[in-house]
Write a protein that holds these residues in place. Structure first.
Motif, PDB file in Angstrom:
ATOM      1  N   ILE B  97       0.784  -1.238   0.000  1.00  0.00           N
ATOM      2  CA  ILE B  97       0.000   0.000   0.000  1.00  0.00           C
ATOM      3  C   ILE B  97       0.813   1.283   0.000  1.00  0.00           C
ATOM      4  O   ILE B  97       0.245   2.358   0.099  1.00  0.00           O
ATOM      5  CB  ILE B  97      -0.996   0.034   1.193  1.00  0.00           C
ATOM      6  CG1 ILE B  97      -0.235  -0.138   2.494  1.00  0.00           C
ATOM      7  CG2 ILE B  97      -2.079  -1.012   1.044  1.00  0.00           C
ATOM      8  CD1 ILE B  97      -1.081   0.183   3.688  1.00  0.00           C
ATOM      9  N   ALA B 157       2.751   2.942  13.483  1.00  0.00           N
ATOM     10  CA  ALA B 157       3.789   3.565  14.302  1.00  0.00           C
ATOM     11  C   ALA B 157       4.067   2.722  15.544  1.00  0.00           C
ATOM     12  O   ALA B 157       5.227   2.414  15.855  1.00  0.00           O
ATOM     13  CB  ALA B 157       3.374   4.981  14.699  1.00  0.00           C
ATOM     14  N   ASP B 176      -4.446  -1.178  22.599  1.00  0.00           N
ATOM     15  CA  ASP B 176      -5.254  -0.532  21.564  1.00  0.00           C
ATOM     16  C   ASP B 176      -6.727  -0.643  21.929  1.00  0.00           C
ATOM     17  O   ASP B 176      -7.169  -1.637  22.502  1.00  0.00           O
ATOM     18  CB  ASP B 176      -5.022  -1.146  20.187  1.00  0.00           C
ATOM     19  CG  ASP B 176      -5.446  -0.190  19.078  1.00  0.00           C
ATOM     20  OD1 ASP B 176      -4.547   0.337  18.372  1.00  0.00           O
ATOM     21  OD2 ASP B 176      -6.669   0.055  18.925  1.00  0.00           O
ATOM     22  N   GLY B 183      -4.513  -0.630  13.613  1.00  0.00           N
ATOM     23  CA  GLY B 183      -5.001   0.738  13.447  1.00  0.00           C
ATOM     24  C   GLY B 183      -5.706   0.863  12.113  1.00  0.00           C
ATOM     25  O   GLY B 183      -6.520   0.025  11.746  1.00  0.00           O
ATOM     26  N   LYS B 193      -7.149  -3.508  -0.917  1.00  0.00           N
ATOM     27  CA  LYS B 193      -5.762  -3.040  -0.964  1.00  0.00           C
ATOM     28  C   LYS B 193      -4.881  -3.863  -0.032  1.00  0.00           C
ATOM     29  O   LYS B 193      -3.698  -4.092  -0.306  1.00  0.00           O
ATOM     30  CB  LYS B 193      -5.691  -1.561  -0.539  1.00  0.00           C
ATOM     31  CG  LYS B 193      -5.962  -0.593  -1.686  1.00  0.00           C
ATOM     32  CD  LYS B 193      -6.276   0.815  -1.214  1.00  0.00           C
ATOM     33  CE  LYS B 193      -5.159   1.492  -0.471  1.00  0.00           C
ATOM     34  NZ  LYS B 193      -5.533   2.870  -0.042  1.00  0.00           N
ATOM     35  N   ILE B 219      -6.948   3.609  26.385  1.00  0.00           N
ATOM     36  CA  ILE B 219      -6.192   4.313  27.425  1.00  0.00           C
ATOM     37  C   ILE B 219      -6.868   5.660  27.685  1.00  0.00           C
ATOM     38  O   ILE B 219      -7.153   6.405  26.749  1.00  0.00           O
ATOM     39  CB  ILE B 219      -4.723   4.515  26.998  1.00  0.00           C
ATOM     40  CG1 ILE B 219      -4.070   3.162  26.704  1.00  0.00           C
ATOM     41  CG2 ILE B 219      -3.943   5.300  28.053  1.00  0.00           C
ATOM     42  CD1 ILE B 219      -3.973   2.229  27.877  1.00  0.00           C
ATOM     43  N   TYR B 242      -7.832  11.484  14.246  1.00  0.00           N
ATOM     44  CA  TYR B 242      -9.193  11.025  13.949  1.00  0.00           C
ATOM     45  C   TYR B 242     -10.221  12.135  13.903  1.00  0.00           C
ATOM     46  O   TYR B 242     -11.411  11.896  14.020  1.00  0.00           O
ATOM     47  CB  TYR B 242      -9.598   9.930  14.947  1.00  0.00           C
ATOM     48  CG  TYR B 242      -8.863   8.630  14.640  1.00  0.00           C
ATOM     49  CD1 TYR B 242      -9.407   7.718  13.748  1.00  0.00           C
ATOM     50  CD2 TYR B 242      -7.618   8.359  15.197  1.00  0.00           C
ATOM     51  CE1 TYR B 242      -8.729   6.541  13.425  1.00  0.00           C
ATOM     52  CE2 TYR B 242      -6.937   7.192  14.894  1.00  0.00           C
ATOM     53  CZ  TYR B 242      -7.499   6.292  14.002  1.00  0.00           C
ATOM     54  OH  TYR B 242      -6.837   5.146  13.679  1.00  0.00           O
ATOM     55  N   ASP B 300     -10.423   5.102  -1.729  1.00  0.00           N
ATOM     56  CA  ASP B 300     -10.908   3.916  -1.018  1.00  0.00           C
ATOM     57  C   ASP B 300     -12.428   3.948  -0.909  1.00  0.00           C
ATOM     58  O   ASP B 300     -13.091   2.921  -1.008  1.00  0.00           O
ATOM     59  CB  ASP B 300     -10.277   3.842   0.370  1.00  0.00           C
ATOM     60  CG  ASP B 300      -8.788   3.540   0.283  1.00  0.00           C
ATOM     61  OD1 ASP B 300      -8.326   3.152  -0.805  1.00  0.00           O
ATOM     62  OD2 ASP B 300      -8.089   3.695   1.305  1.00  0.00           O
ATOM     63  N   ASP B 441       0.922   9.536  12.609  1.00  0.00           N
ATOM     64  CA  ASP B 441      -0.005  10.602  12.203  1.00  0.00           C
ATOM     65  C   ASP B 441      -0.200  11.653  13.278  1.00  0.00           C
ATOM     66  O   ASP B 441      -0.376  12.830  12.980  1.00  0.00           O
ATOM     67  CB  ASP B 441      -1.370   9.996  11.845  1.00  0.00           C
ATOM     68  CG  ASP B 441      -1.371   9.365  10.452  1.00  0.00           C
ATOM     69  OD1 ASP B 441      -0.311   9.431   9.792  1.00  0.00           O
ATOM     70  OD2 ASP B 441      -2.403   8.806  10.046  1.00  0.00           O
ATOM     71  N   VAL B 449       1.545   5.089   5.814  1.00  0.00           N
ATOM     72  CA  VAL B 449       1.959   3.986   6.665  1.00  0.00           C
ATOM     73  C   VAL B 449       3.475   4.004   6.838  1.00  0.00           C
ATOM     74  O   VAL B 449       4.006   3.891   7.939  1.00  0.00           O
ATOM     75  CB  VAL B 449       1.489   2.644   6.058  1.00  0.00           C
ATOM     76  CG1 VAL B 449       2.105   1.478   6.815  1.00  0.00           C
ATOM     77  CG2 VAL B 449      -0.034   2.579   6.079  1.00  0.00           C
TER      78      VAL B 449
END
Ligand SMILES: Cc1cc2nc3c(=O)[nH]c(=O)nc-3n(C[C@H](O)[C@H](O)[C@H](O)COP(=O)(O)OP(=O)(O)OC[C@H]3O[C@@H](n4cnc5c(N)ncnc54)[C@H](O)[C@@H]3O)c2cc1C
Lengths: 711, 469
Positions: B97, B157, B176, B183, B193, B219, B242, B300, B441, B449
């Motif tokens: 990707i 990351a 997570d 992610g 993809k 978290i 986000y 996408d 990000d 990525v």
């Protein structure tokens, strides 16, 4: 200590690797330069220049700063770029290494700028003479490929390349797959066969020899400046002083950074020295010896920006050579695959498809590059408070050494480079003499020319007689130059004139000989007979009435026919050492030869009617020879590397038999050689004692045919 | 040197077979096939081995591309996998990707000649094949340092940081909020993809290296950040961005107008048989769909809508095709799948009474370059028109979404909400709080990525330095 937590580093010494060794032409620099020259936008160039000028310390000059000599001056008071551009040369890069498209684009660009491009080694297509595609600097390198009178008279500057900064002491090699039909033609060689440029010039073993070569060149083209390209190294100052005394007009001090992608890996690193060292030494020694005003001093080797030019000027150069920069402008991406003939940018390849479809270079890109550099020079001059470049040449008091980035940088002492050595200020900082004229005025040559000129101009031939002495040097060259200027190398073949000379000829008799000039010498000659001969005939025989056996006596000196591309030489006696080295087309008959005969030969035919010395045919890739081997020891004396030897079988090799016989007949006809006569009288007995000597790659049966085709 | 110097001319560039458009739109599988050893070898052999490897230079993680191409040409797959992992933590994912046409392949010397070396496909081949044949990262010589690092976010990351830390003998626990790692790799990027089993395989590899995952743990909500600072020697944040950027025009809140990411996430979840409550599934079957925005997220969305069976899908973009930010390759793929592109159209308003019925646009032309060097579109007066539609997806990108507890822990922000790192008295990617590092990000703004991987790796190196190992 081995730390398993850390991966082995890739290094990047030879090939750029991120985070590894710094490379001056790294991808950022290349990309920035190409963007700039394609857009023609000075702002883009500034980005390139700042990448270079602010790089981490990579060269000696990065540790030197030029300080202003006074308040800044307005930019419009600084001399225009038109005054600066003529100081720029492109460095010698041969056609062969470069594609014809790249080579020509470079020449066009330099000519339009009022600067000069350099042919490099390997001749030039006559179609480019008298056009904007001409290379104003013609190089004479050790291989002497394509160096003829016509080539030399079409030069403004003739550069003798003693060595290359990036690989001092090494010759060059054009791999076979880059020797195309066209390259072979220009170099008087065979397509597909590798061409070797020997490490030394075989006619230069001392400074006197160099003086002789300079004289030869000034004879054939009196208008040209002769330049000598030296390598930056300890002691180059002394050499430079000698070169000025040998009457060079220009000296280039070449630094190690001019690394071509084609250099062998062994010479990419740790070979050569920075130009900063050699240039400053040469400048200091020339001034100390009252010689600086006689010669223009140039430097090259990794010059990239206007700041480089400024620093080179301060260290004593008034002219600047650029190699890689303009190549990159033409699309070269520093791939370092030049020797493979697969250059995907079409710059350094002879492959038709790559040249036609992938080469994107235009003269304008090179012009943008040099204009940008010149403009940067102006801007820097304004900041430094000077209006003319001349005002800073050799002005080392402007230079200051910087502490550098590391402790080791700080320990370098560059004072010797930026010192004026206490030399009197009245000593020149740059050249003021238009020409460095030789002491030897070549009076006999002028006399001959005066008498013969009407016959040349009327193209009517004739016969002329002169006496000659051993201090009459390069006789014939002056004449050949005048003919070549008017008619080229072969234009007077139909109106030949015979010049009969009596006595002992000085060095370089018949140098650069062209068609229409038949020299007949009764007596003997020194070294370099027929050097660079392209056509015509040279005959040398003992004075009538001599009693000695011609085959036992030396009649011509060393290194005869070096770099000859055609013509004939008949000498009734032995030749000295290195006979017919780098012969690429002459046909000759002699009655004996010293060591190294036919070394690096690429074309032509050599007949030796007597003993020849050791190392015969080393590096010989073309042409062939007939050698008489009475003591049956030739097999121990020829070089077994590239050649093989054969007997002449009278049944199956009739062509060779006839060819050899007719050459001996011609020899006898011109020289009256008694030994030649004896061989002919008893040809059946002597024939089996001859060897045909030829490159292993050549076909025995087609040798004669290809000789005719080449002639 | 057995290699033939002109191989690049004789063997044209080839990519692995791609499924035909009319077949591939019927499912969500990856559209590209894979090289076999012979193809990979001969394609790798096209590499010129430049003295200046532009591919490696342009690659954000500076992969040793020419070196592993050579290894593949020579058939030394495991060695290539080893080398590939020396600079990249997710090579098989980047191989799929990355926008190679803007990075390694775009810089390849042969890109100006007859086609760049197919670097991405070979990168994917190396790790896919090596893993299939049993290759695993070799950590047998690594001695545990006893240090432990907590990682928030299992995106690229965070995963990259965990990978590098493991290779340095530092154990990490990755938290997570989602139930699967990756992610955006898992939840944002559609499986045509990047198939999700690729991420699962990577999870096994990382677990095999000693990385621990604690999922479904948000978290700041189900576990406090303070507890991380207590439990670990250092913390790495890789939380992404986000906040959805809005168009700022009337009608954006009408029913039938959707945000790109929730739309994609919900669709991915359906594929994964998972559910994430805040993201309702939107089905665009038999609808006319307009996607606003010409970036990769937009691509996408259009292709997802096509696969859902939308009756027509158009992409509206305010600049021209040459100035689209997205990967050329994805634009090409979208066109093949039947997406219509409307260039030089600036949306002004979303029309509709109680649900969307159209988009009002005005034609643009490119004016002078702005501060970013890109030419700004200018509206052409009097060219407004209305494009009728049943649904609109807004794909204008994302902005920073800093957590409300950052300030409590001295995690400083820049004015745009991105986390401030590095600087003269900080290690690279160290936040204002020396114990806390951040990357991806949330530091650079939504990007790629591979750049998130790069920052995760750099941060891990800084952490090692900070911990003195
Ligand atoms: C639709 C779409 C398509 C894309 N396509 C491509 C592409 O083709 N190629 C490409 O290179 N890039 C693409 N990108 C960009 C790429 O996905 C991102 O740049 C990359 O994923 C960023 O990685 P990250 O680790 O910084 O953040 P993310 O991938 O966003 O990961 C952050 C993770 O942190 C978790 N998290 C956040 N806060 C908390 C918390 N408080 N507690 C616990 N967990 C938390 C999140 O749940 C998430 O899993 C695309 C992005 C989108 C949206």
């Amino acid at each position: 200590m081995w730390e398993p937590r850390e991966p082995v580093r890739q290094g990047g010494l030879i090939r750029y690797v991120h985070d590894g060794e710094y490379h001056c032409y790294n991808p950022d620099v290349i990309a920035a330069l190409q963007t700039a020259v394609r857009s023609g936008d000075y702002a883009h160039y500034e980005r390139y220049a700042s990448l270079v000028n602010q790089r981490p310390i990579a060269t000696l000059r990065d540790l030197l700063r030029a300080n202003p000599v006074g308040p800044a001056v307005p930019l419009d008071e600084v001399e225009p770029i038109e005054n600066i551009l003529p100081r720029f040369d492109s460095a010698g890069m041969s056609l062969g290494a470069l594609s014809p498209e790249a080579h020509e684009a470079l020449a066009i660009a330099m000519n339009r700028l009022g600067a000069r491009s350099n042919s490099g080694e390997g001749g030039e297509d006559p179609a480019r003479y008298n056009s904007e595609r001409v290379s104003k600097i013609k190089q004479v390198a050790s291989g002497r490929f394509g160096v003829t009178a016509e080539y030399l008279v079409n030069a403004e500057v003739i550069q003798i390349k003693i060595a290359q900064g990036a690989k001092p002491g090494e010759g060059g090699q054009l791999p076979g797959h880059k020797v195309t039909e066209m390259i072979a033609k220009l170099r008087y060689a065979k397509p597909g066969v590798a061409l070797i440029s020997p490490p030394p010039h075989h006619d230069i073993y001392s400074i006197e020899d160099l003086a002789q070569l300079i004289f030869d060149l000034k004879q054939v083209n009196p208008a040209a400046l002769v330049s000598v390209k030296l390598v930056s190294e300890p002691g180059v100052g002394t050499i430079a002083a000698g070169v000025v005394k040998a009457y060079a007009d220009l000296i280039t001090i070449s630094g190690y950074d001019g690394g071509t992608g084609a250099s062998p890996l062994t010479s990419v690193k740790y070979a050569g020295s920075p130009w900063e060292l050699g240039l400053s030494e040469a400048h200091q020694v020339l001034r100390a010896n009252d010689l600086r005003h006689k010669v223009r001093l140039q430097t090259d080797g990794g010059l990239k920006t206007g700041l480089d030019v400024i620093k080179a000027a301060i260290l004593g150069a008034e002219s600047y050579g650029f190699g890689t920069g303009p190549m990159v402008a033409l699309g070269c991406k520093y791939l370092r695959i030049c020797h493979l003939n697969n250059c995907a940018t079409g710059v350094a390849t002879q492959n038709d498809l790559l040249r036609s479809d992938y080469f994107i270079g235009l003269p304008e890109m090179v012009m943008h590059y040099f204009r940008f550099v010149a403009e940067e020079v102006r801007i820097l001059m304004a900041e430094l408070g000077v209006r003319k470049l001349e005002d800073i040449i050799g002005r080392v008091s402007m230079m200051e050494q910087l502490p550098g980035e590391t402790r080791r940088h700080g320990r370098l002492d560059l004072q010797a480079i930026i010192s004026d050595c206490g030399i009197d200020d009245s000593q020149a900082q740059f050249c003021s003499d238009p020409h460095n004229n030789p002491f030897d005025k070549g009076e006999l040559a002028e006399t001959i020319l005066e008498e013969v000129l009407p016959a040349i101009e009327a193209k009517r031939g004739g016969e002329f007689r002169f006496d000659i002495r051993n201090d009459n040097r390069s006789i014939g060259a002056r004449l050949s130059g005048e003919i070549a200027r008017r008619y080229g190398n072969h234009g007077m073949a139909d109106a030949p004139m015979t010049i009969r000379l009596f006595g002992t000829a000085g060095q370089s008799f018949g140098a650069w000989n062209v068609a229409g000039v038949n020299l007949e010498l009764e007596g003997d000659a020194n070294d370099y007979v027929g050097k660079g001969m392209a056509a015509g005939r040279i005959v040398i025989k003992p004075p009538t009435g001599s009693r000695f056996e011609t085959k036992d006596a030396v009649i011509i000196g060393n290194t005869c026919l070096y770099g000859a591309t055609g013509g004939q030489l008949f000498a009734a006696g032995q030749a000295g050492e290195r006979f017919a080295v780098r012969n690429s087309g002459a046909t000759t008959v002699v009655e004996g030869a010293g060591d190294h005969c036919c070394e690096y030969m690429t074309e032509g035919c050599v007949v030796v009617l007597g003993r020849s010395g050791i190392n015969f045919g080393a590096g010989m890739t073309g042409g062939f020879a007939y050698v008489l081997d009475l003591d049956r020891a030739f097999v121990d004396r020829y070089h077994h590397g590239l050649i093989d030897i054969h007997r002449i079988n009278p049944e199956s090799m009739e062509a060779h038999l006839h060819h050899l016989r007719s050459l001996i007949e011609e020899h006898v006809r011109h020289t009256g050689s008694a030994w030649g006569n004896e061989l002919l009288d008893d040809f059946r007995t002597y024939l089996p004692k001859f060897w045909v000597v030829k490159p292993k790659v050549a076909d025995l049966d087609s040798l004669i045919e290809s000789l005719r085709a080449a002639a | 040197m057995s290699k033939h110097p002109l191989q690049f001319l004789e063997v044209p560039r080839r990519d692995p077979e791609k499924d035909a458009a009319d077949v591939r739109i019927l499912h969500y599988d990856e559209i590209y096939g894979s090289f076999d050893a012979a193809d990979a070898g001969s394609q790798a052999g096209r590499c010129l081995d430049c003295g200046n490897p532009y591919c490696e230079w342009k690659c954000p993680v500076h992969n040793y591309i020419p070196d592993w191409l050579k290894l593949i040409e020579e058939g030394d797959l495991f060695q290539a996998a080893e080398l590939s992992h020396q600079t990249n933590s997710l090579p098989e994912i980047c191989g799929r990707i990355c926008p190679q046409d803007r990075l390694c392949e775009g810089a390849c010397t042969l890109d100006d000649a007859n086609g760049a070396v197919s670097i991405g496909s070979i990168e994917k081949y190396i790790t896919d094949e090596a893993l299939k044949l049993g290759w695993r990262p070799d950590l047998s010589r690594i001695v545990d340092t006893g240090k432990r690092v907590g990682i928030v976010g299992a995106g690229p990351a965070g995963l990259a940081a965990a990978d590098v830390l493991a290779r340095k003998g530092i154990r990490s626990v990755v938290f997570d909020a989602h139930g699967e790692i990756g992610g955006l790799l898992t939840y944002g990027i559609p499986s045509f993809k990047l198939e999700k089993k690729v991420v699962r395989t990577r999870r096994e590899i990382l677990q095999g290296m000693g990385v621990e995952f604690v999922l479904n743990t948000h978290i700041g909500e189900n576990k406090s950040f303070l507890s991380l600072l207590d439990e670990f020697d250092a913390v790495f944040l890789g939380m992404g961005t986000y906040n959805y950027i809005k168009g700022g025009f009337p009608g954006e809140n009408l029913p039938g107008v959707h945000e790109a990411l929730p739309y994609l996430i919900a669709n991915n979840c359906r594929e994964l048989n998972a559910s994430l409550p805040p993201f309702p599934y939107v089905d665009l079957a038999d609808k006319r769909v307009i996607v606003l925005g010409g970036g990769d997220t937009g691509m996408d969305c259009v292709r997802t809508a096509i696969r859902q069976g939308a009756s027509s899908v158009s992409c509206v973009y305010r600049r021209d095709e040459a100035n689209m930010p997205g990967s050329r390759r994805e634009v090409e793929n979208s066109k093949e799948e039947g997406v219509r592109f409307l260039f030089n159209q600036q949306p002004l308003e979303i029309i509709g009474r109680d649900r969307v019925s159209g988009v009002k646009v005005i034609q643009t032309r490119l004016g002078s370059a702005g501060t970013d060097g890109r030419r700004r579109p200018e509206n052409v007066v009097g060219t407004e028109k209305i494009l009728p539609t049943d649904a609109v997806i807004v794909a204008f990108g994302f902005s920073a979404s800093p957590a409300n507890w950052f300030a409590d822990f001295d995690i400083g922000l820049r004015s745009n909400g991105l986390v401030k790192v590095g600087g003269s008295d900080r290690l690279p990617l160290q936040t204002m709080n020396p114990m806390i590092f951040a990357g991806g990000d949330m530091v650079r703004g939504s990007d790629l990525v591979v750049t998130a991987v790069f920052e995760g790796r750099e941060a891990a190196a800084s952490i090692a330095q900070y911990l003195g190992v």
